[in-house]
Scaffold this motif. Structure first.
Motif, PDB file in Angstrom:
ATOM      1  N   VAL A   3      -2.812   6.210  -2.295  1.00  0.00           N
ATOM      2  CA  VAL A   3      -2.759   6.274  -3.757  1.00  0.00           C
ATOM      3  C   VAL A   3      -2.766   4.906  -4.423  1.00  0.00           C
ATOM      4  N   GLY A   4      -2.859   3.839  -3.649  1.00  0.00           N
ATOM      5  CA  GLY A   4      -3.058   2.544  -4.279  1.00  0.00           C
ATOM      6  C   GLY A   4      -2.309   1.381  -3.673  1.00  0.00           C
ATOM      7  N   PHE A   5      -2.690   0.207  -4.155  1.00  0.00           N
ATOM      8  CA  PHE A   5      -2.011  -1.049  -3.847  1.00  0.00           C
ATOM      9  C   PHE A   5      -1.204  -1.462  -5.065  1.00  0.00           C
ATOM     10  N   GLN A   6      -0.044  -2.030  -4.835  1.00  0.00           N
ATOM     11  CA  GLN A   6       0.775  -2.576  -5.903  1.00  0.00           C
ATOM     12  C   GLN A   6       1.128  -4.011  -5.542  1.00  0.00           C
ATOM     13  N   LYS A   7       0.917  -4.915  -6.483  1.00  0.00           N
ATOM     14  CA  LYS A   7       1.252  -6.320  -6.261  1.00  0.00           C
ATOM     15  C   LYS A   7       2.773  -6.456  -6.181  1.00  0.00           C
ATOM     16  N   LEU A   8       3.231  -7.207  -5.200  1.00  0.00           N
ATOM     17  CA  LEU A   8       4.657  -7.487  -5.040  1.00  0.00           C
ATOM     18  C   LEU A   8       4.978  -8.851  -5.619  1.00  0.00           C
ATOM     19  N   ASP A   9       5.895  -8.880  -6.579  1.00  0.00           N
ATOM     20  CA  ASP A   9       6.321 -10.153  -7.157  1.00  0.00           C
ATOM     21  C   ASP A   9       7.439 -10.771  -6.333  1.00  0.00           C
ATOM     22  N   SER A  10       8.119  -9.932  -5.551  1.00  0.00           N
ATOM     23  CA  SER A  10       9.226 -10.388  -4.724  1.00  0.00           C
ATOM     24  C   SER A  10       9.233  -9.571  -3.443  1.00  0.00           C
ATOM     25  N   MET A  11       9.679 -10.166  -2.363  1.00  0.00           N
ATOM     26  CA  MET A  11       9.666  -9.489  -1.064  1.00  0.00           C
ATOM     27  C   MET A  11      11.041  -8.976  -0.639  1.00  0.00           C
ATOM     28  N   ASP A  12      12.033  -9.007  -1.543  1.00  0.00           N
ATOM     29  CA  ASP A  12      13.348  -8.530  -1.140  1.00  0.00           C
ATOM     30  C   ASP A  12      13.413  -7.003  -1.229  1.00  0.00           C
ATOM     31  N   ALA A  13      14.360  -6.420  -0.527  1.00  0.00           N
ATOM     32  CA  ALA A  13      14.473  -4.964  -0.420  1.00  0.00           C
ATOM     33  C   ALA A  13      14.661  -4.293  -1.773  1.00  0.00           C
ATOM     34  N   THR A  14      15.427  -4.917  -2.653  1.00  0.00           N
ATOM     35  CA  THR A  14      15.674  -4.324  -3.972  1.00  0.00           C
ATOM     36  C   THR A  14      14.380  -4.226  -4.770  1.00  0.00           C
ATOM     37  N   ALA A  15      13.595  -5.279  -4.776  1.00  0.00           N
ATOM     38  CA  ALA A  15      12.338  -5.284  -5.529  1.00  0.00           C
ATOM     39  C   ALA A  15      11.358  -4.253  -4.975  1.00  0.00           C
ATOM     40  N   ILE A  16      11.270  -4.177  -3.659  1.00  0.00           N
ATOM     41  CA  ILE A  16      10.336  -3.220  -3.044  1.00  0.00           C
ATOM     42  C   ILE A  16      10.784  -1.792  -3.308  1.00  0.00           C
ATOM     43  N   SER A  17      12.075  -1.509  -3.139  1.00  0.00           N
ATOM     44  CA  SER A  17      12.556  -0.140  -3.378  1.00  0.00           C
ATOM     45  C   SER A  17      12.416   0.240  -4.851  1.00  0.00           C
ATOM     46  N   ASN A  18      12.676  -0.704  -5.765  1.00  0.00           N
ATOM     47  CA  ASN A  18      12.489  -0.412  -7.188  1.00  0.00           C
ATOM     48  C   ASN A  18      11.031  -0.113  -7.513  1.00  0.00           C
ATOM     49  N   LEU A  19      10.113  -0.856  -6.908  1.00  0.00           N
ATOM     50  CA  LEU A  19       8.692  -0.599  -7.123  1.00  0.00           C
ATOM     51  C   LEU A  19       8.325   0.809  -6.644  1.00  0.00           C
ATOM     52  N   SER A  23       0.866  -1.178   0.000  1.00  0.00           N
ATOM     53  CA  SER A  23       0.000   0.000   0.000  1.00  0.00           C
ATOM     54  C   SER A  23       0.901   1.225   0.000  1.00  0.00           C
ATOM     55  N   ILE A  24       0.507   2.240  -0.771  1.00  0.00           N
ATOM     56  CA  ILE A  24       1.316   3.446  -0.906  1.00  0.00           C
ATOM     57  C   ILE A  24       0.476   4.647  -0.495  1.00  0.00           C
ATOM     58  N   ILE A  25       1.046   5.449   0.399  1.00  0.00           N
ATOM     59  CA  ILE A  25       0.386   6.641   0.923  1.00  0.00           C
ATOM     60  C   ILE A  25       1.337   7.814   0.763  1.00  0.00           C
ATOM     61  N   LEU A  26       0.808   8.943   0.292  1.00  0.00           N
ATOM     62  CA  LEU A  26       1.587  10.173   0.216  1.00  0.00           C
ATOM     63  C   LEU A  26       1.165  11.078   1.360  1.00  0.00           C
ATOM     64  N   ARG A  27       2.134  11.650   2.031  1.00  0.00           N
ATOM     65  CA  ARG A  27       1.866  12.575   3.131  1.00  0.00           C
ATOM     66  C   ARG A  27       2.554  13.890   2.800  1.00  0.00           C
ATOM     67  N   TYR A  28       1.812  14.993   2.943  1.00  0.00           N
ATOM     68  CA  TYR A  28       2.358  16.296   2.561  1.00  0.00           C
ATOM     69  C   TYR A  28       1.665  17.406   3.355  1.00  0.00           C
ATOM     70  N   ILE A  29       2.230  18.582   3.254  1.00  0.00           N
ATOM     71  CA  ILE A  29       1.642  19.760   3.883  1.00  0.00           C
ATOM     72  C   ILE A  29       1.049  20.607   2.762  1.00  0.00           C
ATOM     73  N   ASN A  30      -0.251  20.879   2.840  1.00  0.00           N
ATOM     74  CA  ASN A  30      -0.886  21.646   1.774  1.00  0.00           C
ATOM     75  C   ASN A  30      -0.593  23.145   1.920  1.00  0.00           C
ATOM     76  N   GLU A  31      -1.139  23.927   1.000  1.00  0.00           N
ATOM     77  CA  GLU A  31      -0.863  25.368   0.970  1.00  0.00           C
ATOM     78  C   GLU A  31      -1.365  26.090   2.220  1.00  0.00           C
ATOM     79  N   LYS A  32      -2.328  25.513   2.919  1.00  0.00           N
ATOM     80  CA  LYS A  32      -2.857  26.109   4.148  1.00  0.00           C
ATOM     81  C   LYS A  32      -2.060  25.702   5.381  1.00  0.00           C
TER      82      LYS A  32
END
Length: 85
Positions: A56-72, A39-48
């Motif tokens: 912003v969504g779910f992404q299927k993981l084909d591999s659970m290693d750190a390289t695959a996750i960071s590349n995704l 699951s991917i979430i963006l956190r930010y401070i708006n103009e106010k």
């Protein structure tokens, strides 16, 4: 539905790109059929000055290693066209 999703994500990314500070959170979970997803979430401070967190969504993981996750994650940032400047 897919078109609505794209428009919502475009608006979120627009707000993120206007923000001086933002972060990306990612968390792995298995769905009901035992497929690993990120699951991917963006956190930010708006103009106010309000802190916003937007899923912003779910992404299927084909591999659970750190390289695959960071590349995704890097690929999603590029796909969203998040500005780092």
């Amino acid at each position: 539905l897919e078109l609505c999703t794209e428009q919502v994500i475009e608006k979120i990314v627009e707000d993120v790109n206007k923000s001086k500070y933002f972060g990306l959170m990612a968390d792995e979970t298995a769905d009901i059929s035992n497929h690993e997803q990120l699951s991917i979430i963006l956190r930010y401070i708006n103009e106010k000055g309000d802190i916003k967190e937007k899923f912003v969504g779910f992404q299927k993981l084909d591999s659970m290693d750190a390289t695959a996750i960071s590349n995704l994650i890097i690929n999603k940032i590029k796909e969203f066209k998040i500005d780092f400047n």
